[in-house]
Scaffold this active site. Structure first.
Site, short mmCIF file in Angstrom:
data_model
loop_
_atom_site.label_atom_id
_atom_site.label_comp_id
_atom_site.label_asym_id
_atom_site.label_seq_id
_atom_site.Cartn_x
_atom_site.Cartn_y
_atom_site.Cartn_z
N ASP A 295 -3.42 12.67 -15.12
CA ASP A 295 -3.03 11.27 -14.95
C ASP A 295 -2.43 10.65 -16.19
O ASP A 295 -1.85 9.58 -16.14
CB ASP A 295 -4.29 10.45 -14.62
C1 BGC Z 1 -9.00 11.67 -12.34
C2 BGC Z 1 -8.24 12.84 -11.79
C3 BGC Z 1 -7.29 13.35 -12.83
C4 BGC Z 1 -8.01 13.64 -14.13
C5 BGC Z 1 -7.10 14.11 -15.24
C6 BGC Z 1 -9.64 12.01 -13.65
O1 BGC Z 1 -10.23 10.90 -14.20
O2 BGC Z 1 -9.97 11.29 -11.41
O3 BGC Z 1 -7.52 12.47 -10.65
O4 BGC Z 1 -6.69 14.50 -12.32
O5 BGC Z 1 -8.69 12.49 -14.56
O6 BGC Z 1 -6.28 13.12 -15.72
#
Ligand code: BGC
Length: 825
Positions: free
Chosen positions: A487
């Site tokens: 993200d």
């Molecule tokens: C989110 C995931 C994401 C991950 C890496 C998490 O906090 O829930 O959807 O893939 O972070 O960024």
């Protein structure tokens, strides 16, 4: 190595973690409830309850990031002469003669002893009921008669957990309660649009009560010294506005050796619109009375508790391993599976790191969580797939999140995360392999929840694949959109404004060349699954009722797309010793030796090795070696290396974190299993195991309780990486995709028991030191007792016998009934 202080230990026989010191390095929590009514409870009884949705139906109030930490919860105050104490030590913090908290499967038991009195509270949410039971047992172990004053305490939340903490000009005037006998009702906003209320009951006569917080606590006092308790006198206050609470006051006399049970019940009720009231402003309590009657004696409560324990017995009997290594067995048989269930239920909504108001259910998160859970209750996984797919758009893109109460996509965050569609295939294939239920593909599922827009679930899978193919960049690699799994790799965001969110600001899609190697690998893995699924259907395993499609053609079409993707990765995604991570907006390499920082990233190594891209050319082995060389450290593998030391405008949030934390070179546990699976597929069992054991909670528990800080019985999202100030410190425990990935990795790739369309595929990948082990696996209507004889091999099954008869290949064909399987490697 410095010997670290221990705060507890595992009790495998009872499937509990036993905390023996209340002052854990961070609150160590547990979850109660399995379907509708949920509670979070810390080792000192802090936490809160809600019905279905932690934001919109919050029942009790909680203040996050409080001073002191974890203040507020369900508290019992015991006044014994001049001494006031709590069984869980907090909030009074009166030193106890004995303290113990046992976190078990959906229950917690907290016991304290002081001056000859023992108070033991069992907290749980009974199956299928909308309430939390708190069974308090008081025992007089002294030689004199005890006259105790007992006060209970809960603080109501005004339902919407977000506005509850914001809108005080309104909130302080809306609170309303009713008191009837030993039950305190929280009916705030019931007079208007709400048709639900909550109650707090005790199954004995009370000698007083309080429902107004300031009257009970005193404006200048704290939870640690509420005035009413300190003086031993309830005020019988009736809340009108301000902050309504519920506190019972009970006088208890205990002869030496005597013991008494009290059943406290925190319940939630919904009434039909035309049956809301009994008379003007008096709520209809019929359902509350009925619920109370179901749990108003110790016997009834004990029975409900036994049912809960049986429920967990059944769930944990589906997959059981006996390796002789306690640390492995307890994680596989108990805690990893338990965490998977909790994560499936809560997604990323409510923990001591997630406030329950911010996020709904993630599209990608929920699909991944499903893989950790599908063997336990397949019908719930089925429903989850339909719910998730219903938030997809007609072009295959999807809402990144949805709200569990409404099941609607979350407009605040929107869509545009280009990995999301692939995960639907990942989840659905796992479901079909576990259950053999192809009929799910025939379910009619809407787009964006719009009635009339329904197409088959299979069609949703197809457009998911197409969404990737239709969004390729200049290197024929997938465009990343707002972000892929990571993200925080925001390649189309470009923000200098600290008031903007990296995820939701304008996604500059015009002219972008930002491509993701992680999606490329994911596409190849899920694409192969999709092709295999189409072939199964083409071969007559299932004939679609609702949708037409030439499945053989479809398999060929997608195989071609997969092959093209593999070629694109080999041509444009290889850096010499590892896979690149991405191309940025301008088409420049990310995760390359040419870069100044973050030369290598874990995600693309994981997915491209799982996809076996370029294995024949040695790419997989080189990539895995590079992970060991550059990413591995004592506590696991970091996400990228070297860490970013400066903010990079073109990369977004990833470079905003200090070195070693979160997505900037933290050990983001979620993605370690990807590399471990890559190792397993490549047959490198020693390496797979050594990576796995580094992030396996039971191994960490043994060494690092103080450093690790968070609960030692579950995985956390992130452990500080080698570049951090305090490497090895854990954060964001419980609600993480790590749970499902750890499960998938160990159950299917290390121990090698893989559900498949026609049976169970046996394909372990083990360290050379592994000894014989047995897995009991319930699978559809069959039960397999599978014993593996590794004989020092890391990989490769030599022979299998099924009920004494040799079989060809490595798939045990499915047939109902009990079977014995022997596997020689
Ligand atoms: C989110 C995931 C994401 C991950 C890496 C998490 O906090 O829930 O959807 O893939 O972070 O960024």
């Amino acid at each position: 190595m410095e010997q670290q202080k221990r705060y507890g230990h595992f009790d495998d026989q009872h499937r509990e973690y036993v905390i023996t010191d209340p002052q854990t390095p961070w609150p160590w929590i547990n979850y109660l409830g399995n379907e509708d009514f949920f509670s979070l409870i810390s080792n000192t009884a802090g936490g809160y309850s809600f019905y279905k949705d932690a934001k919109f139906r919050r029942i009790t109030r909680y203040r996050y990031n409080n001073v002191p930490m974890d203040n507020g919860g369900r508290y019992f105050y015991i006044k014994d002469g001049d001494t006031v104490w709590n069984p869980g030590w907090k909030p009074c913090k009166t030193p106890l003669d004995f303290y113990e908290c046992r976190h078990g499967m959906s229950y917690t038991r907290i016991t304290g002893r002081k001056n000859g009195v023992e108070a033991s509270v069992l907290f749980f949410v009974p199956l299928k009921k909308w309430c939390e039971v708190q069974k308090l047992t008081l025992t007089n172990n002294s030689s004199e008669t005890k006259h105790l004053k007992l006060f209970s305490f809960e603080e109501w939340c005004l339902w919407n957990a977000a506005t509850d903490m914001e809108n005080f000009q309104r909130n302080f005037s809306t609170g309303e309660v009713e008191i009837e006998g030993s039950t305190i009702y929280h009916k705030t906003e019931y007079r208007e649009r709400r048709n639900h209320y909550a109650f707090y009951h005790v199954n004995t006569a009370i000698q007083g009560f309080d429902t107004d917080r300031e009257t009970f606590v005193g404006l200048y006092n704290e939870f640690a010294d509420p005035q009413a308790v300190m003086e031993g006198k309830p005020r019988n206050s009736h809340a009108h506005g301000w902050s309504p609470i519920a506190s019972h006051y009970i006088e208890v006399t205990l002869a030496p050796g005597e013991s008494k049970d009290f059943v406290f019940l925190l319940g939630y009720i919904e009434n039909e619109q035309d049956k809301k009231f009994e008379s003007l402003q008096v709520i209809n309590k019929d359902k509350a009375h009925a619920l109370i009657a179901e749990l108003d004696t110790t016997e009834k409560v004990d029975k409900a508790f036994a049912e809960l324990c049986e429920y967990w017995d059944a769930l944990l009997n589906i997959y059981k391993v006996r390796t002789g290594n306690d640390k492995l067995d307890r994680m596989v048989n108990i805690w990893n599976q338990y965490q998977c269930m909790v994560t499936f239920n809560f997604s990323r909504s409510a923990s001591f790191f997630e406030s329950g108001v911010g996020r709904g259910m993630g599209f990608r998160d929920s699909n991944q969580d499903l893989v950790g859970f599908v063997h336990q209750i397949p019908p719930r996984a089925r429903q989850r797939i339909i719910d998730i797919a219903s938030t997809q758009f007609p072009d295959g893109g999807c809402y990144h999140q949805y709200q569990p109460l409404t099941k609607r996509g979350n407009n605040d965050i929107g869509g545009g995360f280009n990995d999301d569609p692939c995960w639907l295939i990942f989840g659905t294939v796992a479901y079909i392999k576990e259950t053999g239920d192809f009929s799910i593909l025939d379910e009619m599922v809407p787009f964006d929840n719009q009635p009339g827009s329904e197409v088959t679930l299979f069609e949703h899978l197809k457009i998911s694949m197409d969404h990737v193919i239709k969004n390729l960049g200049p290197h024929m690699l997938p465009l990343i959109g707002r972000a892929d799994w990571n993200d925080c790799l925001n390649l189309n965001c470009f923000s200098w404004d600290p008031n903007e969110s990296f995820q939701t600001t304008e996604n500059v899609s015009e002219g972008t060349k930002a491509e993701s190697l992680m999606i490329a690998g994911l596409f190849v893995v899920t694409g192969k699954d999709y092709v295999a699924l189409c072939k199964k259907i083409a071969n007559g395993q299932w004939s679609m009722v609702n949708g037409q499609c030439d499945f053989a053609d479809e398999a060929a079409r997608m195989q071609k797309a997969v092959d093209e993707m593999i070629e694109a990765v080999k041509k444009h995604g290889w850096d010499g010793e590892w896979y690149l991570r991405a191309y940025d907006f301008y088409g420049r390499k990310i995760g390359s030796n040419e870069c100044e920082e973050a030369k290598i990233f874990i995600e693309s190594q994981g997915w491209c090795t799982m996809a076996e891209i370029g294995a024949e050319d040695g790419m997989v082995a080189k990539s895995l070696d590079s992970c060991k060389k550059y990413l591995e450290c004592e506590h696991g593998m970091v996400l990228n290396n070297p860490a970013f030391t400066k903010y990079i405008y073109e990369y977004g949030e990833i470079s905003s974190y200090p070195e070693g934390y979160k997505e900037n070179a933290g050990i983001f546990c979620h993605n370690n299993p990807w590399v471990i699976i890559g190792e397993c597929i490549a047959g490198r069992g020693n390496d797979a195991w050594s990576h796995y054991a580094k992030i396996l909670p039971s191994y960490v528990e043994e060494k690092y309780q103080t450093l690790h800080k968070v609960e030692p019985y579950v995985n956390c999202q992130m452990v500080a990486g080698k570049d951090a100030f305090r490497p090895g410190e854990g954060k964001n425990s419980w609600l993480t995709g790590t749970a499902a990935w750890m499960w998938y990795t160990v159950s299917e790739f290390i121990l090698g028991i893989k559900p498949d369309y026609d049976g169970i595929r046996i394909d372990p990948c083990l360290p050379e030191t592994a000894t014989d082990y047995t897995v009991s696996r319930k699978f559809r209507d069959a039960e397999y007792e599978i014993t593996i004889h590794p004989n020092g091999a890391q990989k490769g099954v030599k022979s299998i016998t099924l009920d004494g008869q040799p079989i060809q290949g490595t798939v045990i064909p499915y047939s109902a009934g009990k079977h014995v399987v022997e596997v020689t490697m």
